[in-house]
Enzyme design. Structure first.
Site, PDB file in Angstrom:
ATOM      1  N   ASP A  34       0.858  -1.182   0.000  1.00 59.66           N
ATOM      2  CA  ASP A  34       0.000   0.000   0.000  1.00 59.66           C
ATOM      3  C   ASP A  34       0.894   1.231   0.000  1.00 59.66           C
ATOM      4  OD1 ASP A  34      -3.187   0.326   0.555  1.00 59.66           O
ATOM      5  OD2 ASP A  34      -2.091   2.098   1.254  1.00 59.66           O
ATOM      6  N   ASP A  60       5.065   3.032  -3.803  1.00 66.27           N
ATOM      7  CA  ASP A  60       4.220   3.763  -4.743  1.00 66.27           C
ATOM      8  C   ASP A  60       4.156   2.980  -6.048  1.00 66.27           C
ATOM      9  OD1 ASP A  60       3.065   5.517  -6.576  1.00 66.27           O
ATOM     10  OD2 ASP A  60       4.076   7.286  -5.755  1.00 66.27           O
ATOM     11  N   VAL A  61       2.974   2.475  -6.379  1.00 63.97           N
ATOM     12  CA  VAL A  61       2.825   1.617  -7.557  1.00 63.97           C
ATOM     13  C   VAL A  61       3.095   2.353  -8.861  1.00 63.97           C
ATOM     14  CG1 VAL A  61       1.210   0.017  -6.455  1.00 63.97           C
ATOM     15  CG2 VAL A  61       0.330   2.047  -7.654  1.00 63.97           C
ATOM     16  N   ASN A  87      -4.540  -4.076  -7.475  1.00 65.65           N
ATOM     17  CA  ASN A  87      -5.791  -3.617  -6.885  1.00 65.65           C
ATOM     18  C   ASN A  87      -5.794  -2.129  -6.534  1.00 65.65           C
ATOM     19  OD1 ASN A  87      -8.415  -3.997  -5.299  1.00 65.65           O
ATOM     20  ND2 ASN A  87      -7.026  -3.329  -3.679  1.00 65.65           N
ATOM     21  N   TYR A 152     -11.792   7.270 -14.409  1.00 68.74           N
ATOM     22  CA  TYR A 152     -11.963   5.926 -13.848  1.00 68.74           C
ATOM     23  C   TYR A 152     -12.383   4.950 -14.948  1.00 68.74           C
ATOM     24  CZ  TYR A 152     -13.286   2.412 -10.349  1.00 68.74           C
ATOM     25  OH  TYR A 152     -13.377   1.269  -9.591  1.00 68.74           O
ATOM     26  N   LYS A 156     -10.232   1.754 -16.362  1.00 67.43           N
ATOM     27  CA  LYS A 156     -10.747   0.391 -16.222  1.00 67.43           C
ATOM     28  C   LYS A 156     -10.984  -0.271 -17.583  1.00 67.43           C
ATOM     29  CE  LYS A 156     -10.623   0.392 -11.746  1.00 67.43           C
ATOM     30  NZ  LYS A 156      -9.569  -0.381 -11.059  1.00 67.43           N
TER      31      LYS A 156
END
Length: 257
Positions: A34, A60-61, A87, A152, A156
């Site tokens: 996270d 940090d992704v 996720n 968003y 997606k």
């Protein structure tokens, strides 16, 4: 899943935490990731207290160097990486003409670029193992439009496309790549959004469910995080080895209309 190693991003709470818990319950060693170090450590500690093998690696992704470092640490410590769950996510709602461009770009970075970066760095390990399970958490908003969610929805939709490409490239190497597309799920994020809406409309919380959400969902309910986690477990299992490149929908009938 016993003795397998799983990395779950955005796992400090909600869907991510429940997926991490269910993987651990199946016998996997789970790395909880996270952006928030304290929340990440707390989530991993909670799983450890429940008797599961869990470790925290906050990062940090969206930062490729941090992703590469994390994957290297996992490889050195565990010798393998079997499951990746992308996720991590954020949300912002506004009409297109009012949507800040920098906010749009940040949402795309977190929910589309980040899964690409993660897949880029775990693919070599999984190819060498000739085994891997990658699960991208998408959304019904990756299949249909929703006013106010330009970033968003774009992210997606994009991650479903990325999933299909990953599935094709991974298939010769024992790697499956699938996208989970939840509808309305009972998470703190959704509860906060509904609470804000109830205040804006000056109506009780339950009325927001009845007036706004349930007309969209034939089952007239929010899904539970465990329902999503259970399906993630299935996709990571041997039983689902023939399932790849799919956008798997769990939405209480939302997209059937």
């Amino acid at each position: 899943m016993r003795k397998q190693v799983a990395l779950v991003t955005g796992a400090a709470g909600g869907i991510g935490f429940e997926i991490a818990r269910e993987f651990a319950r199946e016998g996997a060693s789970v790395i909880v990731s996270d952006l928030r170090p304290e929340a990440c450590e707390k989530a991993a500690s909670k799983l450890a207290e429940e008797g599961f093998d869990a470790a925290a690696i906050p990062y940090d992704v969206t930062k490729e160097a941090q992703v590469a470092d994390t994957v290297n640490v996992i490889q050195k410590q565990y010798g393998r990486l079997d499951i990746l769950v992308n996720n991590a996510g954020i949300q912002h709602v506004a009409p297109i003409e009012e949507f800040p461009t920098d906010t749009f770009e940040q949402l795309i970075k977190v929910m589309l670029t980040a899964p690409f970066i993660a897949m880029k760095h775990v693919f070599p390990i999984m190819k060498k193992q000739q085994f891997g399970r990658i699960i991208n958490i998408a959304s019904v908003n990756g299949l249909v439009g929703f006013a106010g969610k330009s970033a968003y929805n774009s992210a997606k939709h994009g991650v479903i496309g990325l999933t299909k490409v990953g599935a094709l490239e991974g298939a010769p190497h024992g790697i499956t790549v699938n996208a989970l597309c939840p509808g309305y799920v009972d998470t703190q994020l959704v509860r906060n959004q509904l609470s804000d809406l109830s205040k804006t409309r000056n109506v009780p919380y339950d009325s927001v469910l009845e007036q706004v959400i349930f007309p969209l969902v034939p089952q007239k309910r929010l899904l539970s995080v465990k329902e999503i986690a259970d399906y993630a477990v299935f996709l990571a299992s041997e039983k689902a080895k023939g399932v790849t490149g799919q956008a798997v929908v769990l939405d209480g009938g939302y997209t059937a209309q």
